[in-house]
Design a protein around this motif. Structure first.
Motif, mmCIF file in Angstrom:
data_model
loop_
_atom_site.group_PDB
_atom_site.id
_atom_site.type_symbol
_atom_site.label_atom_id
_atom_site.label_comp_id
_atom_site.label_asym_id
_atom_site.label_seq_id
_atom_site.Cartn_x
_atom_site.Cartn_y
_atom_site.Cartn_z
ATOM 1 N N ASP A 1 0.876 -1.178 0.000
ATOM 2 C CA ASP A 1 0.000 0.000 0.000
ATOM 3 C C ASP A 1 0.913 1.227 0.000
ATOM 4 O OD1 ASP A 1 -1.927 1.926 0.322
ATOM 5 O OD2 ASP A 1 -2.634 1.220 2.279
ATOM 6 N N ALA B 1 0.718 4.162 -1.231
ATOM 7 C CA ALA B 1 0.113 5.471 -0.987
ATOM 8 C C ALA B 1 0.130 5.833 0.494
ATOM 9 C CB ALA B 1 -1.309 5.508 -1.523
ATOM 10 N N ASN B 2 0.048 4.827 1.370
ATOM 11 C CA ASN B 2 0.041 5.054 2.809
ATOM 12 C C ASN B 2 1.324 4.575 3.486
ATOM 13 O OD1 ASN B 2 -2.686 6.131 3.202
ATOM 14 N ND2 ASN B 2 -3.340 4.148 2.429
ATOM 15 N N GLY C 1 -6.994 5.248 -2.012
ATOM 16 C CA GLY C 1 -6.211 6.254 -2.698
ATOM 17 C C GLY C 1 -5.574 5.792 -3.992
ATOM 18 N N SER C 2 -5.636 4.498 -4.311
ATOM 19 C CA SER C 2 -5.067 4.040 -5.576
ATOM 20 C C SER C 2 -6.122 4.105 -6.669
ATOM 21 C CB SER C 2 -4.530 2.610 -5.442
ATOM 22 O OG SER C 2 -5.570 1.733 -5.109
#
Length: 76
Positions: free
Chosen positions: A7, A9-10, A74-75
């Motif tokens: 993940d 994005a995080n 968020g992806s």
């Protein structure tokens, strides 16, 4: 826990647990993993033979065939 998906994005991972029985809401390894705040986990999924989508205590329970739809927040 069966799988960890990147993940990015995080700056974390997306944990997946795959269950075959009726006790799909019992997942002690996933629970312990989610309690570690330093891991920065934003989502967790349990895939099972259940017929409905359900969210409980930050864990999303999905039918196994939904695996193709899982994407980190968020992806795109």
């Amino acid at each position: 826990m069966d799988y960890l998906i990147d993940d990015i994005a995080n700056l974390s991972v997306l944990p997946l647990e795959i269950k075959s029985g009726k006790d799909y809401q019992v997942h002690s390894a996933l629970d312990k993993f989610l309690q570690i705040k330093e891991y920065n986990i934003h989502q967790a999924f349990v895939l099972s033979n259940a017929k409905n989508v359900e969210v409980k205590d930050g864990v999303t329970y999905l039918p196994i065939y939904y695996i193709a739809c899982i994407m980190p927040e968020g992806s795109v």
